[in-house]
Design a protein around this motif. Sequence first.
Motif, PDB file in Angstrom:
ATOM      1  N   ALA A  85       1.117  -1.151  -0.104  1.00 13.22           N
ATOM      2  CA  ALA A  85       0.037  -0.008   0.121  1.00 13.22           C
ATOM      3  C   ALA A  85       0.775   1.133   0.149  1.00 13.22           C
ATOM      4  CB  ALA A  85      -1.101   0.234   1.255  1.00 13.22           C
ATOM      5  N   PHE A  86       1.946   1.144   0.813  1.00  9.42           N
ATOM      6  CA  PHE A  86       2.877   2.328   0.890  1.00  9.42           C
ATOM      7  C   PHE A  86       3.526   2.557  -0.694  1.00  9.42           C
ATOM      8  CE2 PHE A  86       7.235   3.850   1.328  1.00  9.42           C
ATOM      9  CZ  PHE A  86       6.961   5.165   2.037  1.00  9.42           C
ATOM     10  N   ARG A  87       3.999   1.467  -1.180  1.00 11.21           N
ATOM     11  CA  ARG A  87       4.583   1.575  -2.511  1.00 11.21           C
ATOM     12  C   ARG A  87       3.619   2.196  -3.581  1.00 11.21           C
ATOM     13  NH1 ARG A  87       6.724  -3.708  -5.007  1.00 11.21           N
ATOM     14  NH2 ARG A  87       4.488  -3.984  -5.195  1.00 11.21           N
ATOM     15  N   ALA A  88       2.255   1.672  -3.604  1.00  2.00           N
ATOM     16  CA  ALA A  88       1.219   2.365  -4.441  1.00  2.00           C
ATOM     17  C   ALA A  88       1.037   3.724  -4.261  1.00  2.00           C
ATOM     18  CB  ALA A  88      -0.050   1.613  -4.342  1.00  2.00           C
ATOM     19  N   LEU A  89       1.028   4.043  -2.779  1.00  2.00           N
ATOM     20  CA  LEU A  89       0.998   5.453  -2.531  1.00  2.00           C
ATOM     21  C   LEU A  89       2.044   6.389  -3.208  1.00  2.00           C
ATOM     22  CD1 LEU A  89      -0.309   7.923  -0.847  1.00  2.00           C
ATOM     23  CD2 LEU A  89       0.827   7.315   0.811  1.00  2.00           C
ATOM     24  N   VAL A  90       3.308   5.782  -2.800  1.00  2.00           N
ATOM     25  CA  VAL A  90       4.270   6.511  -3.381  1.00  2.00           C
ATOM     26  C   VAL A  90       4.295   6.799  -4.967  1.00  2.00           C
ATOM     27  CG1 VAL A  90       6.953   6.545  -4.038  1.00  2.00           C
ATOM     28  CG2 VAL A  90       6.054   5.993  -1.754  1.00  2.00           C
ATOM     29  N   PHE A  91       3.550   5.784  -5.774  1.00  6.95           N
ATOM     30  CA  PHE A  91       3.614   6.133  -7.273  1.00  6.95           C
ATOM     31  C   PHE A  91       2.389   6.736  -7.448  1.00  6.95           C
ATOM     32  CE2 PHE A  91       7.064   2.880  -7.282  1.00  6.95           C
ATOM     33  CZ  PHE A  91       7.860   3.471  -8.135  1.00  6.95           C
ATOM     34  N   THR A  92       1.413   6.640  -6.842  1.00  6.81           N
ATOM     35  CA  THR A  92       0.116   7.755  -6.886  1.00  6.81           C
ATOM     36  C   THR A  92       0.702   9.206  -6.788  1.00  6.81           C
ATOM     37  OG1 THR A  92      -1.146   6.096  -6.079  1.00  6.81           O
ATOM     38  CG2 THR A  92      -2.065   8.483  -6.233  1.00  6.81           C
ATOM     39  N   VAL A  93       1.348   9.374  -5.616  1.00  2.00           N
ATOM     40  CA  VAL A  93       1.956  10.979  -5.664  1.00  2.00           C
ATOM     41  C   VAL A  93       3.070  11.215  -6.853  1.00  2.00           C
ATOM     42  CG1 VAL A  93       3.462  12.095  -4.138  1.00  2.00           C
ATOM     43  CG2 VAL A  93       1.905  10.885  -3.090  1.00  2.00           C
ATOM     44  N   ALA A  94       3.848  10.167  -7.254  1.00  2.00           N
ATOM     45  CA  ALA A  94       4.646  10.277  -8.419  1.00  2.00           C
ATOM     46  C   ALA A  94       3.985  10.787  -9.776  1.00  2.00           C
ATOM     47  CB  ALA A  94       5.469   9.179  -8.461  1.00  2.00           C
ATOM     48  N   HIS A  95       2.769  10.090  -9.798  1.00  2.00           N
ATOM     49  CA  HIS A  95       2.138  10.269 -11.006  1.00  2.00           C
ATOM     50  C   HIS A  95       1.245  11.772 -11.186  1.00  2.00           C
ATOM     51  CE1 HIS A  95      -0.656   9.195 -14.088  1.00  2.00           C
ATOM     52  NE2 HIS A  95      -1.729   9.838 -13.464  1.00  2.00           N
TER      53      HIS A  95
END
Length: 194
Positions: A68-78
Amino acid sequence: MDAAGLDAAVAAAREGDGAAFGRLWQELSPRVAGYLRWHGVADVEDVTSEVFLAVFRQIGRISGEGAAFRALVFTVAHRRQVDWHRQRTRRGPWLTLDDAGPDPSVPSAESTALALLAQTHVLEVLDTLTPDQRSVLVLRVVADLTLEETAAVLGKDLGAVKSLQHRGLAGLRRKLSPGPYPSDVLARLNPRHA
């Protein structure tokens, strides 16, 4: 870092462990930078730092495991790469330090030319895809996200992400090997094609 290690690092970072923040940065920042680079962000290091600053500021409020943390990081990156492109269209062309002039510590002209040719070819091939297909493939390959995580980052349903991935890979396959498969290859794969 395996899933258990990522889970442990997220839990420790939530508790304020500075070393855990460092491990999360080391694990995910190269993938975030790759994601941003493939989307044409010229200021990759700065934007990557902005992504992690935004996520680390909220780490105490983040729930979930490492995935979930990794998905959040890439959501912010996107979101940051979308913002970067919006700003660029409003402000005009972006001049990086590399474009500003010669640097005495640059690599040889030959190695620079070869690297540019390889990168240019990959970018040309990726440019044949739709923006959504390119985003899905970069998140799946460079960021190593699952289909579900990719769908969450892009705000699309799982079926749409699967379809975009399938179409994107088919497009890349056609671009990279435009001719038909040789008959001997088909025969090895399936004797009915011989």
